[in-house]
Design an enzyme around this catalytic site. Structure first.
Site, PDB file in Angstrom:
ATOM      1  NE  ARG A 125      -2.060  -1.531   3.569  1.00 55.66           N
ATOM      2  CZ  ARG A 125      -2.576  -1.695   4.789  1.00 55.66           C
ATOM      3  NH1 ARG A 125      -3.853  -1.423   5.015  1.00 55.66           N
ATOM      4  NH2 ARG A 125      -1.808  -2.101   5.779  1.00 55.66           N
ATOM      5  NE  ARG A 182       6.099  11.253   3.345  1.00 56.13           N
ATOM      6  CZ  ARG A 182       4.875  11.626   3.736  1.00 56.13           C
ATOM      7  NH1 ARG A 182       3.867  10.750   3.694  1.00 56.13           N
ATOM      8  NH2 ARG A 182       4.661  12.858   4.161  1.00 56.13           N
ATOM      9  CG  ASP A 194       1.461   6.429   3.315  1.00 55.35           C
ATOM     10  OD1 ASP A 194       0.645   5.540   3.610  1.00 55.35           O
ATOM     11  OD2 ASP A 194       2.550   6.583   3.891  1.00 55.35           O
TER      12      ASP A 194
END
Length: 277
Positions: A49, A213, A51
């Protein structure tokens, strides 16, 4: 029968991959297109998945269907019903034993950063941005401290649902793509460095929520000289999110896709790999 698809997408207009009731997602758009193509509801499962705002070079999904169509028909037919920022790149019939998530041996991410005194315009939403010159050697030294099996709690978002923070990072590669040198002698020397793109490549067995990130936030602090390379080891050892840098922008993050064993016969890359700086 079971089908596998390789899907690429720009993530800027979507609240991530996973289906949500009130906001647009990539999964919802894909499943809607599949349903129109076969005139029957289809539920997909993905390899990893992403974001909100994160892009996909080769997301891999699988689903079961009674519709028997040639592989090329799944590509062209489904793309007819998809928005312009999502496209099926390939389709393959696979055995029932194939599972896009469980069969993935590794996962790959790429982060692209524009180093420039001026913010991105044409690349807005497609690259991260720093306005200071980056030190390649310092960032690479820090990145290598993360390679191996570690507890990555310091880079884990509070909303992460992973059962364990222990993951294996197989490699981090940092490449610099030169731009055009600044030749204006009147320019402010504090900002007259050569604009360029940086490409950060990560490969691991799995990744935590916001892990890339958060690592990028630390690497860029080190690259800008705000922290020494050795600071990365201190952050890793702390096993606390408070020890790391702020989460960096999703704009330049791309899910490059999973790595599968050769027995499945699935493509390893898409043309988007070569387009990306």
């Amino acid at each position: 029968m079971r089908m596998a698809l390789g899907v690429s997408y720009q993530g800027r207009a979507y609240a991530g991959w996973q289906s949500q009731p009130t906001v647009p997602t990539v999964q919802d758009a894909l499943e809607k297109a599949l349903a129109r193509f076969v005139d029957s509801p289809i539920v997909t499962l993905c390899a990893g998945r992403t974001d909100a705002g994160v892009h996909g070079l080769m997301q891999v999904v699988h689903f079961d269907t009674h519709a028997d169509r040639p592989d090329f028909s799944w590509v062209r037919g489904v793309n007819t019903f998809l928005p312009s920022d999502i496209a099926v790149q390939w389709a393959r019939h696979v055995p029932q034993s194939f599972h896009s998530r469980a069969c993935a041996l590794r996962r790959r991410y790429v982060y692209v950063v524009l180093q420039s005194p001026v913010r991105p315009s044409l690349e807005a939403g497609a690259v991260g941005w720093v306005f200071r010159k980056l030190d390649h050697e310092a960032m690479d030294k820090a990145a290598q401290l993360l390679v191996g099996e570690h507890d990555f709690s310091s880079f884990r978002a509070s909303a992460c649902q992973a059962l364990t923070p222990v993951k294996t990072l197989y490699h981090v590669h940092i490449h610099r793509r030169p731009g055009r040198p600044v030749e204006d002698g009147r320019a402010d020397t504090r900002h007259s460095f050569e604009p360029c793109y940086w490409r950060f490549e990560f490969e691991g067995n799995a990744f935590l929520h916001h892990m890339i990130r958060n690592i990028m936030g630390c690497l860029l602090m080190i690259g800008q000289g705000l922290k020494p390379p050795e600071w990365m080891a201190q952050v890793l050892a702390a096993r606390s999110r408070d020890a790391a840098a702020p989460t960096f922008s999703p704009d330049g993050l791309y899910f490059a896709g999973p790595v599968y064993g050769p027995q499945w016969g699935l493509p390893e890359r898409t043309p988007a790999y070569d387009w990306l700086p």
